[in-house]
Design a protein around this motif. Structure first.
Motif, PDB file in Angstrom:
ATOM      1  N   LEU A 122       0.854  -1.194   0.000  1.00  0.00           N
ATOM      2  CA  LEU A 122       0.000   0.000   0.000  1.00  0.00           C
ATOM      3  C   LEU A 122       0.888   1.242   0.000  1.00  0.00           C
ATOM      4  O   LEU A 122       1.959   1.253   0.610  1.00  0.00           O
TER       5      LEU A 122
ATOM      6  N   PHE B  18       0.565   5.646   0.300  1.00  0.00           N
ATOM      7  CA  PHE B  18      -0.258   6.835   0.542  1.00  0.00           C
ATOM      8  C   PHE B  18       0.462   8.034  -0.061  1.00  0.00           C
ATOM      9  O   PHE B  18       1.277   8.673   0.607  1.00  0.00           O
TER      10      PHE B  18
ATOM     11  N   ARG C 136      -4.753  11.749   4.951  1.00  0.00           N
ATOM     12  CA  ARG C 136      -3.581  10.921   4.670  1.00  0.00           C
ATOM     13  C   ARG C 136      -2.948  10.432   5.978  1.00  0.00           C
ATOM     14  O   ARG C 136      -2.629   9.259   6.131  1.00  0.00           O
TER      15      ARG C 136
ATOM     16  N   LEU D  44      -4.901   7.646   7.597  1.00  0.00           N
ATOM     17  CA  LEU D  44      -4.720   6.370   6.891  1.00  0.00           C
ATOM     18  C   LEU D  44      -3.367   5.757   7.254  1.00  0.00           C
ATOM     19  O   LEU D  44      -3.248   4.559   7.501  1.00  0.00           O
TER      20      LEU D  44
ATOM     21  N   CYS E 164      -5.408   5.893  -1.270  1.00  0.00           N
ATOM     22  CA  CYS E 164      -4.790   4.668  -0.766  1.00  0.00           C
ATOM     23  C   CYS E 164      -4.505   3.814  -1.993  1.00  0.00           C
ATOM     24  O   CYS E 164      -5.409   3.213  -2.566  1.00  0.00           O
TER      25      CYS E 164
ATOM     26  N   VAL F 270      -6.117  -3.092   2.363  1.00  0.00           N
ATOM     27  CA  VAL F 270      -6.897  -1.846   2.255  1.00  0.00           C
ATOM     28  C   VAL F 270      -8.096  -1.903   3.196  1.00  0.00           C
ATOM     29  O   VAL F 270      -8.378  -0.948   3.924  1.00  0.00           O
TER      30      VAL F 270
END
Ligand code: HPA
Length: 248
Positions: free
Chosen positions: A97, A99, A136, A139, A202, A233
């Motif tokens: 993942l 960001f 952000r 996350l 994401c 996710v």
């Protein structure tokens, strides 16, 4: 409500409670699909499949203006955009993942603004930082808390597609500072900014970008990498939603 715009690999959200479908008309035409509203982790959510049901819409045919407008109409106050990408720089491996904090736009010919003449006055929105830092940050905190190895930064290069890039295009993108490459990040992020909706991405790395992996990029390999990434996710989303919802 928190809006989730979901891409390849996440056409449906599992565990959505009190589900209902919102058919929202916009001055720009219909969104990619009806918005699915419901609750996840106790948080009201609006879910939109970017490529439509059955993944029928290619990136350049998506009605980004209708999508963002419909989410705003539905009462969405913050958006998390999930997007499959190719990995360009070291560490941007399939399944990871990312960001991103910045983007470079290489797309063309898309309806990319609401300030398009007519009755609306021309506006030049500030886009210095294309993603909402608060969103952000939430996350990233959620990824760290769930022990997911994610890249907390990166530059997203948005290409036109639907073809994948050439190796030379990826080399040029790396020179431009791009870490990941996708086809839907723009004009989505800019339209969210025009509508003043905080928006963060994401990204899930689906493959090494052209010329960076061994051999050609196959859909089979992309699908396999996305399966693992999409599970991460969901873990990040479930963890982050309460804090995203609590943000002013
Ligand atoms: N390039 C552009 N978009 C993508 C890629 C890629 O390699 N992988 C997934 N989306």
């Amino acid at each position: 409500m928190i809006g989730i715009i979901a891409g390849t690999g996440l056409e449906e959200i599992e565990g959505l409670q009190a589900r209902r479908e919102l058919q929202i008309a916009t001055p720009y035409g219909p969104p990619s699909a009806p918005i699915r509203a419901g609750e996840l982790a106790g948080v009201p959510l609006a879910f939109l499949a970017r490529h439509g049901r059955g993944h029928a819409l290619p990136p350049h045919r998506i009605n980004y203006r209708a999508n963002l407008f419909a989410l705003k109409q539905a009462g969405v106050r913050r958006i998390v955009a999930v997007a499959a990408v190719g990995g360009i720089t070291t560490g941007m491996r399939p399944g990871r993942l990312v960001f991103p904090s910045q983007l470079v736009d290489y797309t063309w010919g898309r309806d990319h603004t609401y300030a398009d003449g007519g009755e609306r006055p021309v506006v030049h929105v500030d886009f210095t930082d294309p993603y909402c830092e608060g969103t952000r940050g939430m996350l990233i905190d959620a990824a760290i808390a769930t022990g997911i190895d994610a890249a907390c930064d990166g530059v997203y290069g948005a290409t036109q597609g639907p073809r994948l890039e050439t190796a030379a295009e990826i080399t040029r993108m790396e020179r431009d500072g791009c870490d990941i490459v996708g086809m839907t990040g723009m004009p989505e992020a800019a339209l969210a900014r025009e509508l003043a909706i905080p928006y963060a991405c994401c990204a899930v790395v689906a493959n090494w970008a052209a010329g960076r992996g061994a051999g050609p990029i196959t859909m089979e390999a992309i699908t396999a990498a996305l399966a693992g990434g999409t599970a991460d996710v969901m873990r990040v989303l479930v963890r982050a939603l309460p804090s995203l919802h609590a943000m002013p």
